[in-house]
Design an enzyme around this catalytic site. Sequence first.
Site, PDB file in Angstrom:
ATOM      1  N   HIS A   1       0.827  -1.205   0.000  1.00 28.06           N
ATOM      2  CA  HIS A   1       0.000   0.000   0.000  1.00 28.06           C
ATOM      3  C   HIS A   1       0.860   1.253   0.000  1.00 28.06           C
ATOM      4  O   HIS A   1       2.072   1.216   0.235  1.00 28.06           O
ATOM      5  CB  HIS A   1      -0.932   0.007   1.217  1.00 28.06           C
ATOM      6  CG  HIS A   1      -0.236  -0.030   2.545  1.00 28.06           C
ATOM      7  ND1 HIS A   1       0.380   1.071   3.105  1.00 28.06           N
ATOM      8  CD2 HIS A   1      -0.069  -1.044   3.439  1.00 28.06           C
ATOM      9  CE1 HIS A   1       0.888   0.745   4.284  1.00 28.06           C
ATOM     10  NE2 HIS A   1       0.640  -0.543   4.511  1.00 28.06           N
TER      11      HIS A   1
ATOM     12  N   CYS B   1       4.191  -4.567   6.490  1.00 29.03           N
ATOM     13  CA  CYS B   1       3.672  -4.267   5.158  1.00 29.03           C
ATOM     14  C   CYS B   1       4.746  -3.652   4.261  1.00 29.03           C
ATOM     15  O   CYS B   1       5.814  -3.245   4.724  1.00 29.03           O
ATOM     16  CB  CYS B   1       2.478  -3.320   5.261  1.00 29.03           C
ATOM     17  SG  CYS B   1       0.996  -4.098   5.944  1.00 29.03           S
TER      18      CYS B   1
END
Length: 239
Positions: free
Chosen positions: A189, A205
């Site tokens: 992301h 992440c």
Amino acid sequence: MPAAAPAPPGLPVIDYAAAPAGFPADPHPGDTRPLTQGLAPTRKIPVYDAPGGRPLAFLAPTISDVPLTVPIAQRRTGWTAVLLPSANRRLAWVPPTGGWTTVALPDQIVVERRPHRLTWFHSGRAVRSWPVSLGMPGQETPLGRTFVLGRTPPPEEVYGGVDIFALGAVPDDPDAVPTGLKGAHIGLHSWHDDDTLGRNVTNGCIRLTRGAQRLLLDRVPPGTGLLVVDQLHTPPATA
């Protein structure tokens, strides 16, 4: 061809929560070769721990209402091994009894932890590379092969207003994850700013620029393989 044992109807269905134990380890988790075909269930199908082995769970056509495509990692004696969703570096074996179709996967994403670099490949050629932020000590971005599970809208403004790719991988140490992220998958992301690119600051992440994320969202389909390695032996030369 090993026969498939009947699957008891009470087996769990693999969903967004952690996958059941007992599935075999991926024998080649760091293999850089792209996975060019995916398997898409058309109905609930049983998955096994080996060709002719034990049925351990079911794969459904969707996970959290998102259509499921899992990359094909291996074939043996008529059986097909796929990367397991909601688990790290695990395979599930699918018998040749139908209930699924194959999908072409022309893309691959490779993330290198040491140079903090993400490279998008298409048809075996490096297209673009970008700097990324990765997991902090104790919450490192998991090594090995996984895949793009699906996309989801950003839950908070800090994600920069761009959709998130949820990956098949989960944190290697779920207990190290902050309470607000318990049960979450590793994501690919963007962020509201790019100040931390090139650093280990996330909860596992992979964080990249908003422009790069928008491009990948537009061009990379679910099921696409994503490989995390420490470093490629030969840096990619982008076209």
